[in-house]
Design a protein around this motif. Structure first.
Motif, mmCIF file in Angstrom:
data_model
loop_
_atom_site.group_PDB
_atom_site.id
_atom_site.type_symbol
_atom_site.label_atom_id
_atom_site.label_comp_id
_atom_site.label_asym_id
_atom_site.label_seq_id
_atom_site.Cartn_x
_atom_site.Cartn_y
_atom_site.Cartn_z
ATOM 1 N N LYS A 87 0.687 -1.844 -0.201
ATOM 2 C CA LYS A 87 0.308 -0.262 -0.086
ATOM 3 C C LYS A 87 0.923 1.435 0.067
ATOM 4 O O LYS A 87 0.012 1.975 -0.518
ATOM 5 N N GLU B 190 0.480 3.341 -3.280
ATOM 6 C CA GLU B 190 -0.505 4.624 -3.705
ATOM 7 C C GLU B 190 0.443 6.170 -3.515
ATOM 8 O O GLU B 190 0.023 7.034 -3.369
ATOM 9 N N SER B 191 1.833 5.542 -3.531
ATOM 10 C CA SER B 191 2.569 6.727 -3.061
ATOM 11 C C SER B 191 2.595 7.937 -4.766
ATOM 12 O O SER B 191 2.661 7.342 -6.489
ATOM 13 N N ASN B 192 2.435 8.784 -4.616
ATOM 14 C CA ASN B 192 2.291 9.555 -5.811
ATOM 15 C C ASN B 192 4.410 10.473 -6.826
ATOM 16 O O ASN B 192 4.702 10.583 -7.849
ATOM 17 N N PHE C 165 -4.809 -3.981 0.165
ATOM 18 C CA PHE C 165 -4.004 -4.447 -0.902
ATOM 19 C C PHE C 165 -3.264 -5.799 -0.680
ATOM 20 O O PHE C 165 -2.328 -6.705 -1.393
ATOM 21 N N ALA D 197 -2.201 -1.114 -8.333
ATOM 22 C CA ALA D 197 -3.184 -0.236 -7.340
ATOM 23 C C ALA D 197 -2.959 1.022 -7.927
ATOM 24 O O ALA D 197 -1.340 1.227 -7.795
ATOM 25 N N GLY D 198 -3.419 2.224 -6.890
ATOM 26 C CA GLY D 198 -3.094 3.737 -6.794
ATOM 27 C C GLY D 198 -2.614 3.753 -7.854
ATOM 28 O O GLY D 198 -3.530 4.018 -9.433
ATOM 29 N N PRO D 199 -2.256 5.375 -7.963
ATOM 30 C CA PRO D 199 -2.191 5.610 -8.898
ATOM 31 C C PRO D 199 -1.347 5.010 -11.318
ATOM 32 O O PRO D 199 -2.467 5.356 -12.313
ATOM 33 N N ASN E 101 -1.727 1.840 -11.527
ATOM 34 C CA ASN E 101 -3.251 0.101 -11.640
ATOM 35 C C ASN E 101 -3.191 0.039 -13.190
ATOM 36 O O ASN E 101 -3.104 1.019 -13.990
#
Length: 490
Positions: A88, A92-94, A424, A431-433, A435
């Motif tokens: 996660k 999820e990190s940008n 996750f 996943a996240g940005p 995905n």
């Protein structure tokens, strides 16, 4: 906890800031590494042995409660994530959005399209292309999924009459290639009938070359690639792929100009949508090639191996297969009519079957990110210059995450069971940005093809389920293919 063998080995050849970073990353456990060659001295030469090593290391450190372990590929550390909470933080990190150097070998083919692009180019391209995967566009592809599935069934019927086990993987792969060529480029290579088409063979060869480059760090040295003949083989394969795509793009662009635009409401390939964007000033011709090649690469092998593993799981779990048959019989009432979008919505149990197959055998076994700036993960500093690998093939089979992870059980995807899990714990499409933009496309295709196979056949296999080892290449390839016996249901 600090693992001193790593610090000792590597501090002998570095100093200053690099040594401090080594001390930081040494808090993560991992197989013993030595200067220059890292842990590669331990790697098994054959692919199965190497795959078993990666799995065993993941299980070892996972059972010890670690969220990750570090694998030194030569002088470069790769942090392998094996716990949902850690995954996660990464996905999820940008900040951690740049793909790892493992993708470098694909740049001459894919350019910096959506798969490999980073920073503002990636953000701009993602925003621009997202409407191309709207459900209205995907609905327009359903007739392609359906028609090519029917061709597949025609090819499988004679095989069912022999009563022998047959490797279905090549048949599934050719079907997926015909689907992606028609939906991505609006053309056909007729792979299901023309097995020796140069483009078909080149796609297969490029995947093999890409995995070799990832597994053998010495191939990153240009002189080695040239001396071994690898570069010559790569260049000739690349030329076949890019020449074919450029030819199709040129033909479709000329057609667009001749017609003065596409017919409103007509069926359009992904390429057709990109050509419209070019007309509006959003893309260059090279941009179009990059994205078409990327869609071909991402949407071909991944879906075919996803279908293959799902059929493999169903062939070895007769009770599950029976429930899937009952659901399909209730929908189609024994007919061989077309499969529609409305039919797909009713396939609730088959949807769970596919998702569970993607859990136990994810199409993409590893997702890598390059660490461009120091990154804090689980209170551990991951230094700039490292790579982070989220390993769905390990994470989704971690006994600390899933009870009896080796058991194929579609009921894991009942609503109440999904609600209990960490979000996750299941990331077959990342996943996240970052995905997978095409995951709905993939699931729609997989559900259509698999439903057709199950409508027509009962599946079984004498080959041991676990003996058919999953090999973590670019995709999770079944070592023995998919040997299945087909029996016509009616």
């Amino acid at each position: 906890m600090i693992f001193p063998h790593v610090v000792f080995s590597f501090s002998l050849i570095v100093a200053g800031k690099e040594q401090k970073l080594l001390i930081a990353i040494s808090k993560i456990p991992g197989p013993f590494a030595i200067p220059i060659i890292g842990a590669t001295w331990q790697f098994k030469w054959n692919v199965r042995g190497f795959a078993q090593q990666l799995h065993d290391w993941g299980m070892k450190y996972g059972k010890q409660g670690h969220g990750a372990y570090v694998l030194w590929l030569g002088p470069r550390p790769v942090v392998v994530v094996i716990r949902p909470e850690t995954a996660k933080a990464v996905l999820e990190s940008n900040d951690i959005i740049t793909k790892g150097p493992e993708y470098d070998i694909l740049v001459p083919w894919l350019g910096t399209g959506l798969l490999i692009a980073t920073g503002e180019k990636w953000r701009h391209r993602r925003k621009m292309l997202t409407p191309s995967f709207h459900f209205n566009v995907l609905n327009g592809f359903q007739s392609v999924f359906d028609d090519q599935s029917k061709v597949l069934i025609e090819k499988l019927v004679p095989l069912s009459e022999s009563g022998a086990e047959v490797d279905l993987a090549p048949y599934i792969k050719r079907c997926a290639l015909d689907i992606i060529c028609e939906t991505a480029m609006g053309t056909t290579v007729d792979a299901q009938n023309n097995h020796s088409h140069p483009y078909v063979l080149a796609v297969q060869e490029m995947n093999v070359l890409a995995f070799q480059h990832t597994r053998m760090p010495w191939l990153r040295i240009k002189a080695v690639r040239q001396l071994t003949g690898y570069q010559r083989e790569y260049d000739s394969t690349l030329k076949i792929l890019t020449d074919f795509t450029r030819k199709v793009i040129d033909e479709r662009s000329r057609e667009f100009e001749r017609l003065g635009g596409w017919e409103i409401g007509g069926k359009r390939a992904f390429l057709d949508l990109l050509i419209e964007m070019k007309k509006e000033g959003g893309l260059t011709e090279e941009d179009i090639r990059e994205e078409v090649e990327t869609f071909m690469f991402e949407g071909h092998d991944t879906t075919s191996v996803g279908i293959s593993w799902a059929l493999w799981c169903l062939a070895h779990n007769q009770d599950v297969q029976r429930r899937a048959h009952e659901e399909l019989d209730a929908i189609f009432e024994g007919s061989m009519r077309d499969c529609t979008i409305e039919d797909l919505k009713k396939m609730k149990y088959l949807d769970k079957c596919i998702k569970e197959a993607l859990r136990i055998r994810p199409s993409v076994p590893n997702i890598t990110r390059s660490v461009d700036e120091d990154f804090l993960m689980d209170d551990i500093l991951i230094p700039k210059g490292s790579s982070i690998m989220v390993a769905p093939s390990i994470l989704q089979n971690n006994p600390m995450v899933y009870e009896n992870p080796d058991k194929y059980d579609p009921d894991r995807f009942n609503e109440e069971n999904v609600a209990k899990r960490h979000p996750f714990a299941y990331v077959p499409f990342s996943a996240g940005p970052r995905n997978c933009i095409g995951q709905k496309f993939a699931l729609q295709e997989e559900k259509t093809v698999i439903s057709w196979v199950l409508r027509k056949f009962e599946l079984s296999s004498k080959t041991d389920f676990y003996g058919n080892y999953p090999l973590p290449e670019v995709i999770l390839r079944p070592e023995q293919g998919i040997p299945i016996t087909l029996r016509a249901r009616f």
